[in-house]
Write an enzyme that holds these catalytic residues in place. Structure first.
Site, short mmCIF file in Angstrom:
data_model
loop_
_atom_site.label_atom_id
_atom_site.label_comp_id
_atom_site.label_asym_id
_atom_site.label_seq_id
_atom_site.Cartn_x
_atom_site.Cartn_y
_atom_site.Cartn_z
N SER A 22 -16.47 17.82 51.92
CA SER A 22 -17.66 18.11 52.73
C SER A 22 -18.32 16.88 53.34
CB SER A 22 -18.68 18.88 51.90
OG SER A 22 -19.05 18.12 50.76
N LYS A 70 -22.69 18.85 57.75
CA LYS A 70 -24.06 19.35 57.98
C LYS A 70 -24.45 19.40 59.46
CE LYS A 70 -26.03 20.05 53.85
NZ LYS A 70 -26.76 21.28 53.49
#
Length: 401
Positions: free
Chosen positions: A300, A49
């Site tokens: 992720s 992110k």
């Protein structure tokens, strides 16, 4: 409009903050598939992110920087925004659902953001962030439905093609869709023959439903421990990009995610959070046509709440046949326990807990329930133990995790 030039520009900007994470071979995870892991769980904030958040904030005007930024997040985007804003001397406020992992909340504060916990889900935190943005005039940094954020995430696609030029398929976790939109756009723009697949938790299948039903929709509720992808409503921009650039979106169960987390820990010495493990779960449990292909699973993030890690490991052990609980109806007389333990020992399993229950109202007064916790090698060994016990005349009442 998103362009490849913007993704390349993001790559240049992100050199000062984001790691080019390793792509590592994982030959033991999925036999028959040449599997690789893109380790964004080892990124500076433990998640991809930071890429999108940093690039978006880096492009703000001086006037926008002076007013500060606001965001909503279940945790990983929050940390990316906090780090980026603090590095650039910008005030940041992040709205997070009150059920967000404590580790993610505290990390966001430590990185310099002001955190407001909002009762409910990510979508409730989003509504509160929009309300605060309108009151304060701060710039809203959307976690996924923003062209510049998507461009930042797309840098991962460039890295994958650089690290494994002959890749056949890339599997990406999907929540709101920002990550897969950027990765798919970058990869399809440069190598359109490469397959890009998305994976969601079965308890939060917003993009999967939208993709297969060919229309944008909102879920009534979400239910998954993979908090990073627990999104009721996918982005409007990201939905269009997934429609255009993604080959398929599948779902995996909570038990499959738990088994993938366990497999990553045991075989690769990597800690992944629920969202980050979904691509590996899809590969492990045959959700996609991967046999004989060179496949990249995008891990992720690794910011899993340590308070649930032991439960996740237990579920993973059960799912992979490494742990079993059996309940056997016994006549309450000498020698019964010895017979049961001899059978289990002969099958090569290990007994880790034993409990006699004589209080159940559904059994005869001269009987008891024997509850056993076992460590086993696999599901086949569990079935062998059950068969041997049944052949010896014992009644298996139930098995519970």
């Amino acid at each position: 409009m998103l362009t490849l030039d913007k993704i390349y520009h993001a790559k240049f900007i992100l050199k000062q903050i984001a790691r080019k994470t390793d792509l590592i071979a994982a030959p033991r995870l999925c036999p028959g598939t040449d599997l690789y892991l893109k380790t964004e769980n080892l990124q500076v904030t433990g998640s991809f992110k930071v890429r999108g958040a940093y690039y978006k904030i880096s492009q703000l005007t001086e006037a926008e920087r002076a007013k500060g930024v606001i965001a909503c997040s279940a945790g990983n985007h929050a940390q990316g925004v906090a780090l980026a804003a603090t590095r650039m001397g910008i005030k940041s406020v992040v709205c997070m659902p009150d059920g967000a992992p404590i580790m993610k909340v505290e990390s966001t504060k430590r990185l310099g953001a002001e955190v407001e916990l909002v009762k409910g889900t990510y979508d409730d935190a989003h509504d509160r962030a929009v309300e605060l943005q309108q009151e304060t005039g701060m710039t809203f940094i959307h976690p996924y439905d923003d062209e510049l954020v998507i461009a930042g995430q797309g840098t991962i696609g460039l890295e994958i093609l650089d690290q494994l030029p002959d890749v056949d398929a890339v599997i990406v976790p999907v929540g709101g869709g920002g990550l897969i939109s950027g990765v798919a756009f970058a990869i399809k723009s440069l190598r359109p023959e490469v397959k890009v697949y998305g994976v969601q938790a079965a308890g939060a299948p917003s993009m999967a439903r939208a993709f297969h039903d060919h229309h944008y929709e909102t879920l009534d509720r979400v239910d998954t421990f993979a908090d990073g992808i627990a999104v009721k409503t996918p982005g409007e921009l990201t939905y269009q990009m997934v429609e255009n650039y993604v080959d398929d979106v599948v779902t995996v169960s909570e038990d499959e995610i738990a088994a993938a987390i366990l497999s990553l820990m045991e075989n690769q010495k990597l800690v992944a959070e629920g969202a980050g493990a979904t691509p590996v779960a899809a590969a492990l449990f045959g959700k996609l046509p991967l046999a004989g292909k060179k496949v990249v699973c995008l891990i992720s993030g690794g910011n899993i709440d340590v308070n649930i890690l032991s439960r996740v490991i237990t579920r993973g052990l059960v799912m992979s046949g490494r742990k079993a609980n059996l309940m056997i109806a016994l006549e309450d007389k000498p020698g019964q326990l010895t017979l049961v333990s001899d059978i289990i020992s002969a099958c090569g399993a290990n007994v880790v807990s034993v409990h006699h229950d004589r209080s159940d109202a559904n059994m005869a007064i001269t009987s008891c329930f024997l509850k056993l916790g076992l460590e086993t090698r696999n599901a086949a060994q569990i079935e062998e133990i059950k068969q041997r016990l049944t052949e010896a005349g014992f009644e298996l009442v139930s098995e519970r995790v």
